[in-house]
Design a protein around this motif. Structure first.
Motif, PDB file in Angstrom:
ATOM      1  N   ARG A  21       0.738  -1.139   0.032  1.00  0.00           N
ATOM      2  CA  ARG A  21       0.052   0.135   0.205  1.00  0.00           C
ATOM      3  C   ARG A  21       0.853   1.366  -0.002  1.00  0.00           C
ATOM      4  NH1 ARG A  21      -5.678  -0.222   1.700  1.00  0.00           N
ATOM      5  NH2 ARG A  21      -6.589  -2.119   1.716  1.00  0.00           N
ATOM      6  N   ASP A  22       1.950   0.767   0.491  1.00  0.00           N
ATOM      7  CA  ASP A  22       3.092   2.437   0.397  1.00  0.00           C
ATOM      8  C   ASP A  22       3.240   2.569  -0.983  1.00  0.00           C
ATOM      9  OD1 ASP A  22       2.896   2.516   3.116  1.00  0.00           O
ATOM     10  OD2 ASP A  22       4.838   1.343   3.326  1.00  0.00           O
ATOM     11  N   ALA A  23       3.219   1.805  -1.987  1.00  0.00           N
ATOM     12  CA  ALA A  23       3.460   2.030  -3.248  1.00  0.00           C
ATOM     13  C   ALA A  23       2.204   2.586  -3.943  1.00  0.00           C
ATOM     14  CB  ALA A  23       4.204   0.883  -4.070  1.00  0.00           C
ATOM     15  N   SER A  24       1.071   1.873  -3.655  1.00  0.00           N
ATOM     16  CA  SER A  24      -0.051   2.243  -4.275  1.00  0.00           C
ATOM     17  C   SER A  24      -1.355   1.569  -3.612  1.00  0.00           C
ATOM     18  CB  SER A  24       0.014   1.810  -5.710  1.00  0.00           C
ATOM     19  OG  SER A  24      -1.422   2.214  -6.361  1.00  0.00           O
ATOM     20  N   GLU A  73       8.534   6.091  -3.807  1.00  0.00           N
ATOM     21  CA  GLU A  73       9.022   6.650  -2.506  1.00  0.00           C
ATOM     22  C   GLU A  73       8.437   5.147  -1.611  1.00  0.00           C
ATOM     23  OE1 GLU A  73      10.863   8.482  -0.767  1.00  0.00           O
ATOM     24  OE2 GLU A  73      11.165  10.170  -2.145  1.00  0.00           O
ATOM     25  N   GLY A  74       7.205   4.520  -2.042  1.00  0.00           N
ATOM     26  CA  GLY A  74       6.993   3.415  -1.446  1.00  0.00           C
ATOM     27  C   GLY A  74       7.152   1.876  -1.849  1.00  0.00           C
ATOM     28  N   ARG A  76       9.586  -1.069  -2.014  1.00  0.00           N
ATOM     29  CA  ARG A  76      10.909  -1.514  -1.108  1.00  0.00           C
ATOM     30  C   ARG A  76      11.609  -2.510  -1.796  1.00  0.00           C
ATOM     31  NH1 ARG A  76       9.745   2.526   0.940  1.00  0.00           N
ATOM     32  NH2 ARG A  76       8.284   2.580   2.742  1.00  0.00           N
TER      33      ARG A  76
END
Length: 96
Positions: A21-24, A73-74, A76
């Protein structure tokens, strides 16, 4: 990831990444991908980019080619050790 675009968004380098979810928001179930390249001919909004990648299975093998809209930014970076084919067959037999 190396460098930044003119708007300050980080560039995405080829490699293996975990997308959650950090990526999208679309990745409520995380997936593992091998990025081939960032699609720099598209002009996404600030903080977002398009990537050309392969979705990977639990063995690290490509299962599907995809183009995804993500926030650099999201994502890893992860290390995925290859699982030799003989080890895959042995673990499948012992798990039954």
């Amino acid at each position: 990831m190396t460098g930044r675009r003119e708007d300050g968004t980080p560039r995405v380098s080829p490699g293996v990444y975990l997308l959650n979810r950090d990526a999208s928001p679309q990745f409520h179930v995380p997936i593992l991908v091998r990025v081939i390249r960032e699609l720099t001919d598209r002009h996404p909004p600030y903080g977002w980019t398009w990537i050309d990648c392969y979705q990977l299975d639990r063995h690290g093998d490509a299962t599907e080619k995809r183009q995804l809209f993500v926030m650099p930014e999201g994502i890893r970076p992860v290390r995925v050790a290859p699982v030799p084919y003989p080890a895959r067959r042995a673990s499948a037999r012992t798990s039954r």
